[in-house]
Structure formats: structure tokens, C-alpha cells
Design a protein around this motif. Structure first.
Motif, short mmCIF file in Angstrom:
data_model
loop_
_atom_site.label_atom_id
_atom_site.label_comp_id
_atom_site.label_asym_id
_atom_site.label_seq_id
_atom_site.Cartn_x
_atom_site.Cartn_y
_atom_site.Cartn_z
N LEU A 1 37.98 21.37 20.43
CA LEU A 1 37.47 22.68 20.82
C LEU A 1 37.12 23.58 19.64
N SER A 2 37.63 23.28 18.46
CA SER A 2 37.33 24.12 17.29
C SER A 2 36.23 23.53 16.41
N GLY A 3 35.55 22.49 16.88
CA GLY A 3 34.45 21.91 16.11
C GLY A 3 34.59 20.41 15.99
N ALA A 4 34.17 19.90 14.84
CA ALA A 4 34.22 18.46 14.60
C ALA A 4 34.74 18.21 13.19
N ILE B 1 33.44 20.90 10.68
CA ILE B 1 32.15 21.49 11.06
C ILE B 1 32.38 22.30 12.32
N LYS B 2 32.02 23.59 12.26
CA LYS B 2 32.31 24.50 13.37
C LYS B 2 31.08 24.87 14.20
N THR B 3 29.92 24.97 13.58
CA THR B 3 28.74 25.47 14.30
C THR B 3 28.07 24.38 15.11
N ALA B 4 27.53 24.78 16.24
CA ALA B 4 26.84 23.83 17.12
C ALA B 4 25.61 23.24 16.43
N ASP B 5 24.88 24.05 15.67
CA ASP B 5 23.68 23.55 15.00
C ASP B 5 24.02 22.50 13.95
N TYR C 1 22.95 18.60 13.76
CA TYR C 1 22.39 18.08 12.51
C TYR C 1 23.05 16.76 12.11
N PHE C 2 24.40 16.73 12.10
CA PHE C 2 25.04 15.49 11.68
C PHE C 2 24.88 14.39 12.73
N SER C 3 24.71 14.76 13.99
CA SER C 3 24.45 13.74 15.02
C SER C 3 23.15 13.01 14.73
N ASN C 4 22.14 13.76 14.35
CA ASN C 4 20.86 13.14 13.99
C ASN C 4 21.00 12.26 12.75
N LEU C 5 21.80 12.69 11.80
CA LEU C 5 22.02 11.89 10.60
C LEU C 5 22.71 10.57 10.93
N ILE C 6 23.64 10.61 11.87
CA ILE C 6 24.33 9.38 12.28
C ILE C 6 23.33 8.41 12.90
N PHE C 7 22.44 8.90 13.75
CA PHE C 7 21.42 8.03 14.33
C PHE C 7 20.54 7.42 13.25
N GLN C 8 20.15 8.20 12.26
CA GLN C 8 19.34 7.69 11.16
C GLN C 8 20.10 6.64 10.37
#
Length: 70
Positions: free
Chosen positions: A31-34, A50-54, A58-65
Motif C-alpha cells: 500500500l505504500s508503493g513498490a 518507489i512511491k509514485t504511480a507514474d 515507468y518501471f513496469s514498462n522497463l520490465i517488459f523491455q
């Protein structure tokens, strides 16, 4: 600090780790981020909160890449 400024700071930290040759190895969300765990061969693992949704998007896209480049 504004949300956007906090996002830029978190994105900069993620990019810095990747530039140093680390890869994202694990993500633990709550609940406090990732919490990102970065690993590099021959180095000790590093963690970022990492706290912010943006920044989380961003890191989710990096993981896919990362996965596509393997």
C-alpha cells in the motif's frame, strides 16, 4: 515536493541503477508503493522504494523491455 517532481526523482534513481548495469530482479508492492530489487553480476543487490504511480508505471514498462531483450 510536487508529485511530478517526486516522480522525476524516482525515475532518475531507476535510470541511474540501470546505467550502472543493474537489472530489475524483483518487485514487491504494498500500500505504500513498490520495492524494486536490482541485481548485477558480482555486486550486492540494491533496493529502491518507489512511491509514485507514474514511477511504478515507468518501471513496469522497463520490465517488459527487459524481458523482450532476453
Amino acid at each position: 515536493m510536487s508529485d511530478y517532481q517526486e516522480y522525476l526523482l524516482e525515475r532518475e534513481k531507476i535510470d541511474h541503477m540501470l546505467e550502472k548495469g543493474y537489472t530489475i530482479k524483483d518487485v514487491q508492492e504494498n500500500l505504500s508503493g513498490a520495492f524494486l530489487t536490482f541485481e548485477k553480476l558480482g555486486e550486492e543487490a540494491e533496493r529502491l522504494h518507489i512511491k509514485t504511480a507514474d514511477a511504478r508505471k515507468y518501471f513496469s514498462n522497463l520490465i517488459f523491455q527487459q524481458r523482450q531483450n532476453v
